[in-house]
Design a protein around this motif. Sequence first.
Motif, PDB file in Angstrom:
ATOM      1  N   ALA A 122      -8.069  -3.173  -3.394  1.00 17.08           N
ATOM      2  CA  ALA A 122      -6.998  -1.982  -2.969  1.00 17.08           C
ATOM      3  C   ALA A 122      -5.951  -1.833  -3.855  1.00 17.08           C
ATOM      4  O   ALA A 122      -5.659  -0.640  -3.904  1.00 17.08           O
ATOM      5  N   LEU A 149      -6.820   2.231  -4.184  1.00 12.27           N
ATOM      6  CA  LEU A 149      -6.464   2.688  -2.778  1.00 12.27           C
ATOM      7  C   LEU A 149      -6.033   4.014  -3.363  1.00 12.27           C
ATOM      8  O   LEU A 149      -6.314   4.960  -2.438  1.00 12.27           O
ATOM      9  N   ASP A 162      -6.341  -1.093   8.205  1.00  9.68           N
ATOM     10  CA  ASP A 162      -6.217  -2.456   7.927  1.00  9.68           C
ATOM     11  C   ASP A 162      -7.098  -3.080   8.836  1.00  9.68           C
ATOM     12  O   ASP A 162      -6.950  -3.036  10.207  1.00  9.68           O
ATOM     13  N   TRP A 219       0.838  -1.238  -0.065  1.00  9.61           N
ATOM     14  CA  TRP A 219       0.119   0.010  -0.101  1.00  9.61           C
ATOM     15  C   TRP A 219       0.900   1.351   0.110  1.00  9.61           C
ATOM     16  O   TRP A 219       0.398   2.232  -0.547  1.00  9.61           O
TER      17      TRP A 219
END
Length: 216
Positions: free
Chosen positions: A103, A107, A51, A17
């Motif tokens: 994601a 994201l 998360d 991420w």
Amino acid sequence: MANILILSINPILADQWKTILSEEHKINIVDTINHAIGHIQMNPTDILIIDADAADFDTDTTALAQIQNTALKALIIGRDWPEDQQIHALISGFSGYCEYDAAADQLLKATNSLLKGDIWIQRHLVPKVIGHLIELTNAQTIQTEKTTPAHNNLQTLTHRELDVAKMIRAGESNKTIASLLNISERTVKAHLTSIFQKLEVQDRLHLAVLLKEIIQ
């Protein structure tokens, strides 16, 4: 460039991420809610990425409430949350929900949407979120809202800003608004920025709720 904080107990996932978001933003990573709270208190933070595996939303109520009390925009990344749970997260003060599997693709877009004052949730759930928020608003709160600067400043909106605001109330996307008004999406975003400032609301969700109450 915004300051993004990632809360995750999975270092591999957190690094993935971070790689996605670091293209445009400054990223920090923590692995507990308490560390997240400490970081937020000591450092400028614009968005918190949570998360869901790092926070038990059923038992960590006190710690999560501390995060919510910071008024920080927070995006939850979870696994197969039912729609009711996603809606509850939004009406509880979180700014969006994204699935783990999505994601990698969503994201950065989701984060940038939150930075612009939007929420991030499946589009068909937006009216349900607004409906739940209105149901939670009692008569006293409604009366209070009608005497706030947000209500009084409604008259400061231009004709076009009012058109945009009413379409936000109806749950329309920026793309749809641009098409209906024959303007660019960039112009829609500019109108929204002005509307948020004039009515003293933080995002399109709170704008929609406010307008549901004060515009018939």
